[in-house]
Design an enzyme around this catalytic site. Structure first.
Site, PDB file in Angstrom:
ATOM      1  N   LYS A  32       1.035  -1.203   0.012  1.00  0.00           N
ATOM      2  CA  LYS A  32      -0.005   0.100  -0.086  1.00  0.00           C
ATOM      3  C   LYS A  32       0.756   1.132   0.086  1.00  0.00           C
ATOM      4  O   LYS A  32       1.750   1.307   0.972  1.00  0.00           O
ATOM      5  CB  LYS A  32      -0.865   0.266   1.171  1.00  0.00           C
ATOM      6  CG  LYS A  32      -1.673   1.336   1.211  1.00  0.00           C
ATOM      7  CD  LYS A  32      -2.854   1.223   2.232  1.00  0.00           C
ATOM      8  CE  LYS A  32      -2.449   1.499   3.798  1.00  0.00           C
ATOM      9  NZ  LYS A  32      -2.192   3.088   3.939  1.00  0.00           N
ATOM     10  N   ASP A  59      -3.490   4.428  -1.748  1.00  0.00           N
ATOM     11  CA  ASP A  59      -4.380   4.681  -0.986  1.00  0.00           C
ATOM     12  C   ASP A  59      -4.529   6.194  -0.869  1.00  0.00           C
ATOM     13  O   ASP A  59      -3.919   6.827   0.071  1.00  0.00           O
ATOM     14  CB  ASP A  59      -4.215   4.191   0.257  1.00  0.00           C
ATOM     15  CG  ASP A  59      -4.940   4.412   1.639  1.00  0.00           C
ATOM     16  OD1 ASP A  59      -6.038   5.069   1.298  1.00  0.00           O
ATOM     17  OD2 ASP A  59      -4.565   4.227   2.917  1.00  0.00           O
ATOM     18  N   LYS A  61      -7.714   8.068  -1.384  1.00  0.00           N
ATOM     19  CA  LYS A  61      -9.008   8.423  -0.882  1.00  0.00           C
ATOM     20  C   LYS A  61      -9.355   9.739  -1.511  1.00  0.00           C
ATOM     21  O   LYS A  61      -9.615  10.641  -0.838  1.00  0.00           O
ATOM     22  CB  LYS A  61      -8.827   8.717   0.777  1.00  0.00           C
ATOM     23  CG  LYS A  61      -8.181   7.718   1.544  1.00  0.00           C
ATOM     24  CD  LYS A  61      -8.477   7.911   2.983  1.00  0.00           C
ATOM     25  CE  LYS A  61      -8.008   6.638   3.965  1.00  0.00           C
ATOM     26  NZ  LYS A  61      -6.425   6.574   3.750  1.00  0.00           N
ATOM     27  N   ASP A  64     -14.133  14.552  -4.432  1.00  0.00           N
ATOM     28  CA  ASP A  64     -14.174  15.822  -4.967  1.00  0.00           C
ATOM     29  C   ASP A  64     -15.506  15.753  -5.975  1.00  0.00           C
ATOM     30  O   ASP A  64     -16.321  14.750  -6.199  1.00  0.00           O
ATOM     31  CB  ASP A  64     -13.005  16.208  -6.129  1.00  0.00           C
ATOM     32  CG  ASP A  64     -12.497  17.589  -6.209  1.00  0.00           C
ATOM     33  OD1 ASP A  64     -13.745  18.149  -6.484  1.00  0.00           O
ATOM     34  OD2 ASP A  64     -11.591  18.109  -5.809  1.00  0.00           O
ATOM     35  N   THR A 119     -11.976   5.772  10.915  1.00  0.00           N
ATOM     36  CA  THR A 119     -12.043   5.249  12.150  1.00  0.00           C
ATOM     37  C   THR A 119     -11.737   6.424  13.147  1.00  0.00           C
ATOM     38  O   THR A 119     -11.806   6.275  14.324  1.00  0.00           O
ATOM     39  CB  THR A 119     -10.999   4.007  12.469  1.00  0.00           C
ATOM     40  OG1 THR A 119     -10.125   4.211  11.809  1.00  0.00           O
ATOM     41  CG2 THR A 119     -11.621   2.837  11.964  1.00  0.00           C
ATOM     42  N   ARG A 211       3.052  -1.394  10.668  1.00  0.00           N
ATOM     43  CA  ARG A 211       4.230  -1.354  11.612  1.00  0.00           C
ATOM     44  C   ARG A 211       4.670  -2.677  12.172  1.00  0.00           C
ATOM     45  O   ARG A 211       5.778  -3.165  12.200  1.00  0.00           O
ATOM     46  CB  ARG A 211       3.829  -0.483  12.787  1.00  0.00           C
ATOM     47  CG  ARG A 211       3.809   0.996  12.262  1.00  0.00           C
ATOM     48  CD  ARG A 211       3.580   1.948  13.118  1.00  0.00           C
ATOM     49  NE  ARG A 211       2.031   1.883  13.166  1.00  0.00           N
ATOM     50  CZ  ARG A 211       1.341   2.632  13.988  1.00  0.00           C
ATOM     51  NH1 ARG A 211       1.660   3.540  14.776  1.00  0.00           N
ATOM     52  NH2 ARG A 211      -0.155   2.550  13.740  1.00  0.00           N
TER      53      ARG A 211
HETATM   54  O1  C5P Z   1       0.890   0.512  11.021  1.00  0.00           O
HETATM   55  P1  C5P Z   1      -0.282  -0.011  11.007  1.00  0.00           P
HETATM   56  O2  C5P Z   1      -0.529  -1.566  10.916  1.00  0.00           O
HETATM   57  O3  C5P Z   1      -1.030   0.598  12.357  1.00  0.00           O
HETATM   58  O4  C5P Z   1      -0.856   0.519   9.664  1.00  0.00           O
HETATM   59  C1  C5P Z   1      -2.200   0.440   9.318  1.00  0.00           C
HETATM   60  C2  C5P Z   1      -2.331   1.236   7.892  1.00  0.00           C
HETATM   61  O5  C5P Z   1      -3.473   1.090   7.584  1.00  0.00           O
HETATM   62  C3  C5P Z   1      -1.906   2.555   8.109  1.00  0.00           C
HETATM   63  O6  C5P Z   1      -1.429   2.940   6.687  1.00  0.00           O
HETATM   64  C4  C5P Z   1      -3.162   3.569   8.246  1.00  0.00           C
HETATM   65  O7  C5P Z   1      -3.101   4.777   7.966  1.00  0.00           O
HETATM   66  C5  C5P Z   1      -4.181   2.596   7.418  1.00  0.00           C
HETATM   67  N1  C5P Z   1      -5.323   2.757   8.007  1.00  0.00           N
HETATM   68  C6  C5P Z   1      -5.810   2.540   9.202  1.00  0.00           C
HETATM   69  N2  C5P Z   1      -7.094   2.536  10.014  1.00  0.00           N
HETATM   70  C7  C5P Z   1      -8.271   3.131   8.980  1.00  0.00           C
HETATM   71  C8  C5P Z   1      -7.950   3.086   7.623  1.00  0.00           C
HETATM   72  C9  C5P Z   1      -6.402   3.127   7.251  1.00  0.00           C
HETATM   73  O8  C5P Z   1      -4.961   2.257  10.093  1.00  0.00           O
HETATM   74  N3  C5P Z   1      -9.360   3.459   9.356  1.00  0.00           N
END
Ligand code: C5P
Length: 232
Positions: A32, A59, A61, A64, A119, A211
């Site tokens: 992603k 990603d 999003k 417009d 979220t 992460r």
């Molecule tokens: O590091 P981590 O596993 O938390 O990363 C989750 C990824 O998913 C990040 O790129 C974050 O921006 C994205 N994301 C999220 N929650 C959402 C939508 C997208 O964690 N509701």
């Protein structure tokens, strides 16, 4: 499309993301690319990662007026990404226009999914800031239904919502879920988390994992652990 693990490559620049991806020699993971990397490194980073054999979820999003989103989607389609997204709150008409823009002359197109409510938005901010007074779960399912009505392929949702989205929109409607953590790992700033195995059980089609893989001592082993728990 089968189940897959998508690595969230939340790196600030080209050098860091490419040196991370260099670690993956055998299997090229689905990755992603988010706003930070895309705006910093430009569309060239998409071409570079694609040419190394990775599938790409871009990603960005989009949100417009329908005509602008249609034209922007046509550019993204030309970049040959595999999956991209937009905000369902842009309306059904905007989502339909996005699909039109995304569809190539030969009829093929990347998959398109919608963000329902972020979220980071809770009931209180939805009511106070957006003047939406329905319960947030109902809003999320309504936006998912709108995405389905517009012809989209699925939604981004929390693993907790994936089962319900499939009930409302059908088993083939894709659920792409972030918020995944290993049972023995750090939760970090995520509020609602599930392990890859739980996400599989609940019916997520794709998990987006950042992460737990990118910050792992051995990212390849962490990725393989995710795949073993979620896909195999
Ligand atoms: O590091 P981590 O596993 O938390 O990363 C989750 C990824 O998913 C990040 O790129 C974050 O921006 C994205 N994301 C999220 N929650 C959402 C939508 C997208 O964690 N509701």
């Amino acid at each position: 499309m089968g189940k897959d693990v998508i690595i969230a490559c939340d790196f600030p620049n080209k050098e860091e993301v490419l040196s991370f991806l260099d670690k993956f020699v055998d299997k090229k993971p689905f990755v992603k690319i988010g706003m930070e990397l895309f705006y910093g490194a430009g569309p060239e980073i998409v071409r570079e990662i694609k040419s190394r054999g990775h599938k790409i979820f871009l990603d960005l999003k989009l949100h417009d007026i329908p005509n602008t989103v249609k034209k922007a989607m046509s550019v993204l389609s030309g970049l040959d990404v595999d999956l991209c997204n937009l905000h369902a709150s842009g309306t059904v008409r905007m989502m339909e226009a996005a699909l039109e823009g995304l569809t190539r002359p030969d009829g093929t197109r990347p998959l398109l999914i919608a963000v329902t409510q972020l979220t980071s938005t809770d009931q209180e901010s939805m009511e106070n800031d957006l003047l939406i007074h329905e319960p947030i779960d109902k809003v999320v399912m309504h936006y998912a239904s709108n995405a389905k009505k517009a012809g989209l392929d699925g939604v981004v949702c929390s693993p907790l919502e994936a089962g319900k989205v499939h009930e409302v929109c059908g088993a083939d409607f894709l659920t792409v879920t972030p918020g995944v953590r290993f049972a023995d790992g750090d939760v970090g700033d995520q509020k609602h988390v599930m392990t890859p195995a739980e996400a599989k059980r609940i019916g997520s089609d794709y998990i987006v994992v950042g992460r737990p893989i990118t910050a792992a001592e051995d990212p390849v082993a962490a990725y393989e652990r995710c795949v073993a728990e979620f896909v195999d």
